[in-house]
Scaffold this active site. Structure first.
Site, PDB file in Angstrom:
ATOM      1  N   TRP A 131       5.371  38.200  -7.363  1.00  0.00           N
ATOM      2  CA  TRP A 131       4.183  38.379  -8.192  1.00  0.00           C
ATOM      3  C   TRP A 131       4.264  37.367  -9.333  1.00  0.00           C
ATOM      4  CZ3 TRP A 131       3.850  41.934 -12.842  1.00  0.00           C
ATOM      5  CH2 TRP A 131       2.536  42.058 -13.301  1.00  0.00           C
ATOM      6  N   ASP A 212      11.754  46.297  -9.631  1.00  0.00           N
ATOM      7  CA  ASP A 212      10.372  46.538 -10.029  1.00  0.00           C
ATOM      8  C   ASP A 212       9.657  47.276  -8.907  1.00  0.00           C
ATOM      9  OD1 ASP A 212       7.954  46.486 -11.367  1.00  0.00           O
ATOM     10  OD2 ASP A 212       7.456  44.449 -10.723  1.00  0.00           O
ATOM     11  N   LYS A 247      -1.065  52.443  -9.507  1.00  0.00           N
ATOM     12  CA  LYS A 247      -1.581  52.504  -8.140  1.00  0.00           C
ATOM     13  C   LYS A 247      -1.529  53.916  -7.584  1.00  0.00           C
ATOM     14  CE  LYS A 247      -1.070  47.946  -8.540  1.00  0.00           C
ATOM     15  NZ  LYS A 247      -0.627  47.278  -9.791  1.00  0.00           N
TER      16      LYS A 247
END
Length: 398
Positions: A131, A212, A247
Site C-alpha cells: 500500500w 498491519d 472495513k
C-alpha cells in the site's frame, strides 16, 4: 511567501475517486479503485450491529467529552482480543500496550514515530509492492524505507526464497512491515508454513516485525486471519500491530484503528504505553469519541459481537462470489488464458496483471476505474456490472 513550496501531486487512489466522480458517462461506470466495501446494490453499508450501537449512544444523548489519550478501555480490550485471542496469556500478563488511533493510518504513524525516536538506526522495509501510504508514513516519520521481494508476476505468488534471503541481510532492529492477511494490493498471502520460516528469521536476526492488519475477517475468518500475529507472540517476538475497524465495521469516516505493541514484560509494556500516549498528545491529543463508543458497544456485547461476525462473513462471501463470477466470465471469453488467480487471492483486492496502459484503456474506453498498477477492489463488483467488467478486461487483454 509560499513560492518555494512545491505542489502536491495528489494521492493516486484518492485522486482516482475524484476522476470517477467527475466522469459524466451515465450509462455505466464502475469504481474498482478505492479500498471500500460496497453492497450488491453498490451502496456503502451501515451494519445492523452498528445501527443498534448508535441507537444506544443516541438514547439518551451523551456528553462529548475528551477521551483518554489511549482511547476507551473497552475499545482497547476489543483490539487485543481480536488480534491475540480472548483470555490469552499475553493479555493476562499485561504485556500488550494498546492505544486507539485515528484509523489504521494513525496507528502506523504513531508506531513509526515511536520507532524513529527509540530505535534511531532502524530502517523500514515494505513488501514490493505494498500500500503506497506505508512508504509515505514511515518516510514522513524520518525512517529510511526500502523494499523486500514479495510478489512474483510470473507465478501470481510470492518470491518466497528471495524474500527470506533478503531478510537474512538486514540489521538488528530493522523494521519489516508485514501483512498478516489479505495482502494489499496483491491479495496474495503467505502460507502458514511460510510464516513459520519468516518469523524464525525475524527472531534470529532480531528484526522488528510491524504487522498491519486492516481486513481481519475478509480472508478466512477472524481467528485464522490473525494466525501470523499469534504465531509471532508464540515465538516470543516483540511485535507492533496496527489494526483497523474501517472495513470490517464499515466505519471508514469515523477513523477507528488501533496500535498494539507486545513487550517482553508488563513493566516494559507500561513504559511503551506511556510513550505512545505522549506521541498521541503531541499530534492529536485524543481519539474521536463516536467511533470508539460504537466499537466498544459492538465488541463487548455478546449478541452484537456475534451479529457483527456474521455480517463480516456475509461481506467476505459476497467478495468470494464476485471473484468466482469474474474468473468464470473471463475464462469463457479468453479460454486460452488461466484466470485461476482471481479465486486464489484473498480479501478485497486482486492484482489483475493489467499494465498501466491497459488500465488507462479501461478507464477511457469503458469507464472502469482501477489503480494504475492493476490493483482491483473486488468489492466494487456486483451482479449488475461483473459481466460488463469482464468484457472490458477481455477487450484490453486481446
Amino acid at each position: 511567501m509560499f513560492t518555494h513550496v512545491t505542489p502536491y501531486a495528489g494521492d493516486p487512489i484518492l485522486g482516482l475517486m475524484d476522476k470517477f466522480a467527475n466522469d459524466d458517462r451515465t450509462d455505466i461506470k464502475v469504481n474498482l479503485g478505492v479500498g471500500v466495501y460496497y453492497t450488491e446494490d453498490g451502496k456503502l453499508p451501515v451494519l445492523e450491529c452498528v445501527k443498534t450501537a448508535e441507537a444506544k449512544i443516541a438514547n439518551p444523548p451523551r456528553p462529548r467529552g475528551y477521551l483518554p489519550m489511549d482511547g476507551l478501555a473497552g475499545y482497547k480490550k476489543a483490539c487485543q482480543e481480536l488480534l491475540f485471542g480472548k483470555d490469552t496469556a499475553v493479555i493476562k500478563e499485561g504485556r500488550v500496550a494498546t492505544i486507539a488511533t485515528l484509523g489504521g493510518s494513525g496507528a502506523l504513524k504513531v508506531g513509526a514515530d515511536f520507532i524513529h525516536e527509540w530505535f534511531p538506526t532502524a530502517k523500514c522495509y515494505v513488501s514490493d509492492p505494498t500500500w503506497g501510504n506505508h512508504i509515505s508514513i514511515f518516510e514522513g516519520a524520518g525512517l529510511q524505507v526500502g523494499k523486500y521481494p514479495y510478489y512474483d508476476p510470473a507465478t501470481i505468488g510470492v518470491k518466497f526464497d528471495e524474500m527470506c534471503a533478503f531478510f537474512e541481510t538486514l540489521n538488528e532492529n530493522d523494521v519489516v512491515l508485514l501483512h498478516p492477511c489479505c495482502h494489499n494490493p496483491t491479495g496474495v498471502d503467505l502460507s502458514r508454513e511460510q510464516w513459520e520460516v519468516v518469523l524464525d528469521i525475524v527472531k534470529r536476526k532480531k528484526l522488528i516485525p510491524f504487522m498491519d492488519i486492516a481486513y481481519q475477517g475478509f480472508g478466512d475468518d477472524m481467528d485464522a486471519d490473525a494466525f501470523a500475529i499469534r504465531l509471532a507472540v508464540e515465538k516470543g517476538l516483540t511485535v507492533f500491530v496496527s489494526n483497523s475497524f474501517s472495513k470490517n465495521l464499515s466505519l471508514y469516516g469515523e477513523r477507528v484503528g488501533g496500535l498494539s505493541v507486545v513487550a517482553p514484560t508488563k513493566a516494559e509494556a507500561d513504559t511503551v504505553l506511556g510513550q505512545l500516549k505522549f506521541t498521541v498528545r503531541r499530534i492529536y491529543s485524543s481519539p474521536p469519541s463516536h467511533g470508539n463508543a460504537v466499537v466498544d458497544i459492538v465488541m463487548n456485547d455478546e449478541a452484537l459481537f456475534e451479529q457483527w461476525v456474521d455480517e463480516v462473513y456475509q461481506m467476505r462471501d459476497r467478495i468470494r462470489d464476485m471473484r468466482a463470477k469474474l474468473q468464470a466470465a473471463l475464462q469463457q471469453r479468453l479460454p486460452e488464458r488461466d484466470f485461476g488467480y482471481f479465486t486464489k487471492q484473498r480479501g478485497m483486492f486482486s492484482f489483475t496483471g493489467l499494465t498501466a496502459a491497459q488500465v488507462a484503456r479501461l478507464r477511457e474506453e469503458f469507464a472502469v476505474y482501477m489503480v494504475d498498477n492493476g490493483r482491483m477492489c473486488v468489492a466494487g463488483l456486483n451482479n449488475a456490472n461483473v459481466e460488463y467488467v469482464a468484457n472490458a478486461i477481455a477487450e484490453v487483454l486481446k
